[in-house]
Design an enzyme around this catalytic site. Sequence first.
Site, short mmCIF file in Angstrom:
data_model
loop_
_atom_site.label_atom_id
_atom_site.label_comp_id
_atom_site.label_asym_id
_atom_site.label_seq_id
_atom_site.Cartn_x
_atom_site.Cartn_y
_atom_site.Cartn_z
CG ASP A 80 -44.44 -6.58 90.02
OD1 ASP A 80 -45.48 -6.93 90.59
OD2 ASP A 80 -44.06 -7.08 88.95
CD GLU A 138 -48.16 -10.97 87.70
OE1 GLU A 138 -48.51 -11.88 86.92
OE2 GLU A 138 -48.22 -9.76 87.40
CD GLU A 139 -47.46 -6.75 85.77
OE1 GLU A 139 -47.52 -7.42 84.71
OE2 GLU A 139 -48.46 -6.23 86.30
NE ARG A 177 -63.98 -21.43 83.64
CZ ARG A 177 -65.15 -21.50 83.05
NH1 ARG A 177 -66.10 -20.61 83.32
NH2 ARG A 177 -65.39 -22.47 82.17
CG HIS A 364 -50.37 -4.37 81.69
ND1 HIS A 364 -49.38 -5.26 81.30
CD2 HIS A 364 -50.73 -4.76 82.94
CE1 HIS A 364 -49.18 -6.13 82.28
NE2 HIS A 364 -49.99 -5.84 83.29
#
Length: 395
Positions: A80, A138-139, A177, A364
């Site tokens: 997206d 996802e956003e 990580r 963004h």
Amino acid sequence: MKEELFKRLDDKKDRIVSIRRHLHEHPELSFHETNTKQYIVDFYRDKDCDVQTFTGGNGVVVTIDSGKPGKTLAIRADFDALPIKEETGLPFASQNEGVMHACGHDGHTAYMLILAETLIELKDQFTGKIKVLHQPAEEVPPGGALQMIKDGALDGVDNVIGIHVMSPMDTGGVFYREGAIQTGRSYFNVTIHGKGGHGSSPHMANDAIVAASYFVTAVQTVISRRLDPFSVGTITIGSFDGKGQFNVIKDHVTLEGDVRAMTEETRKLIQTEITRILDGIKAMFGITYDLDYQNDYPVLMNDEKLTDFVSQTLKDADIKEVTEVTRCEPQPPSEDFAYYAEKVPSCFFYVGAKPANGVFYPHHHPKFDINEDCLLIAAKSMGAVVSEYLKGSAN
């Protein structure tokens, strides 16, 4: 298998870039990615795999079955875009006004499509199954991952692995990580109700702007005076709707805020303290309030054992384009990949995408862009992990 995989990906590098640019020109917002979904489905047409779509969303699940028993590994790429007006000046800039791939999801989809195609070509060389999760939305909460899970995308899956390209990180680097790797997120909307009146007679009114302004300042004490100094949390007031006439005392003000935390305990504490402060302001100023507080994406937790496997595999993979494989610090943004990690042991890692001139804009941002060399690195990195994971009967 790995060497052959790398060779074929090298031969397809230009196609990865071409797909990325096509997707970049035609971005679609979360929950509205119908054309992108169709593009993905069409890509797999006549390929030796199973393609599943769902009526509940725009997700696509592609299953690559070796025909031999073994584990099932899911690999995820989101697709997206964002409601941002692009300012990159790229020759392949967005053709959809006010919509832009400003987070790299076009790159995720491009590398994943070509990687999946190549894994289909080589599927007789591994055991078990690969599920490719092409995920929408996802956003925007509640996010596409929850719908994918509801639709059965994780049925039979042993582990999930995902990659995000990162413009602030050096191209050539791969970063990982274990444990908490990205923040959990909450949203709140609070309307503070006072009593309107004339600016010349404040004693006859009850100024909602004054009470709301006090809240904006006081709420930051949650971070500075309520959290353990070694805990991570942020509170941002992103919207303060108090616009009105200059000489009219407002009777109500609406604020919207964003909360991030690295543990669920911290997230719950922040919610409790925000409510406590609002109760105090209610008593102090004689106002009332309406609070809508929503916890959405959880803290993204990388499974320690799987992350160790991924990082060691990448270090041993001898990918010529990779200059370092490094343990990194946790990342402040939130990610709905966290929902997969709640269901099965998962690993989410990063591929550096800083432009070659060293100048980058954050995700963004309307001028966000990536170094397209990162796409082949992402494909090879994920391919190396898949190859090792599904190698022989040991998997």
